[in-house]
Design an enzyme around this catalytic site. Structure first.
Site, mmCIF file in Angstrom:
data_model
loop_
_atom_site.group_PDB
_atom_site.id
_atom_site.type_symbol
_atom_site.label_atom_id
_atom_site.label_comp_id
_atom_site.label_asym_id
_atom_site.label_seq_id
_atom_site.Cartn_x
_atom_site.Cartn_y
_atom_site.Cartn_z
ATOM 1 C CG ASN A 39 2.302 -14.934 17.956
ATOM 2 O OD1 ASN A 39 1.266 -15.220 17.374
ATOM 3 N ND2 ASN A 39 2.625 -15.477 19.120
ATOM 4 C CD GLU A 41 5.739 -18.221 21.263
ATOM 5 O OE1 GLU A 41 4.914 -17.576 21.922
ATOM 6 O OE2 GLU A 41 5.995 -19.422 21.475
ATOM 7 C CB CYS A 50 5.109 -8.674 17.502
ATOM 8 S SG CYS A 50 5.915 -8.577 19.105
ATOM 9 C CD GLU A 52 0.890 -6.402 17.245
ATOM 10 O OE1 GLU A 52 0.111 -6.223 18.192
ATOM 11 O OE2 GLU A 52 1.803 -7.257 17.275
ATOM 12 C CB CYS A 83 4.630 -5.433 22.706
ATOM 13 S SG CYS A 83 5.652 -5.365 21.208
ATOM 14 C CB CYS A 86 4.120 -3.793 18.027
ATOM 15 S SG CYS A 86 4.943 -5.324 17.510
#
Length: 130
Positions: A39, A41, A50, A52, A83, A86
């Site tokens: 990830n 940010e 993310c 994935e 999530c 994803c």
């Protein structure tokens, strides 16, 4: 390298200065190639990426399009599933029976298939393209 080890290794590279929640993901394609992502940010939430999604982007950039297996790991009290966004991204490149292993850095794990993670997924045939 086992897939979960690849996810664990890339997790260390996560850029998570705001949430401090590092996630690593790795996927194996049907040709056996492994791609990983972490990830990333951004202070302008929710503009991050993310783990994935990063692994999928690396796979597609390399010219691959079919996922055979997925592993996701985070430092969490219980295994963290992908999530919603994803889950849809994984379903774009994986058949429903593809196994997703979700793990914690403490060694807990759980597995579900892509279909179990995203029942009733939106697919190309909903648009008349299937």
């Amino acid at each position: 390298m086992p897939l979960l080890d690849a996810a664990r290794a890339v997790r260390e590279n996560a850029h998570a200065p705001y949430s401090r929640f590092k996630v690593g993901a790795a996927l194996r394609t049907t040709t056996g190639a492994v791609f990983s992502g972490c990830n990333v940010e951004n202070v302008a939430y929710p503009e991050g990426t993310c783990a994935e999604a990063g692994a999928i982007a690396a796979m597609v950039a390399a010219g691959e399009t079919r996922i055979a297996e997925v592993a996701v790991i985070a430092d969490s009290p219980s295994p963290v599933p992908p999530c919603g966004g994803c889950r849809q991204k994984l379903a774009e490149f994986a058949d429903g029976d593809v196994v997703v292993t979700m793990a914690t850095t403490a060694g807990q794990s759980a597995t579900l298939t892509v279909a179990e993670l995203l029942p009733g997924r939106f697919a190309a045939d909903h648009m008349g393209n299937g």
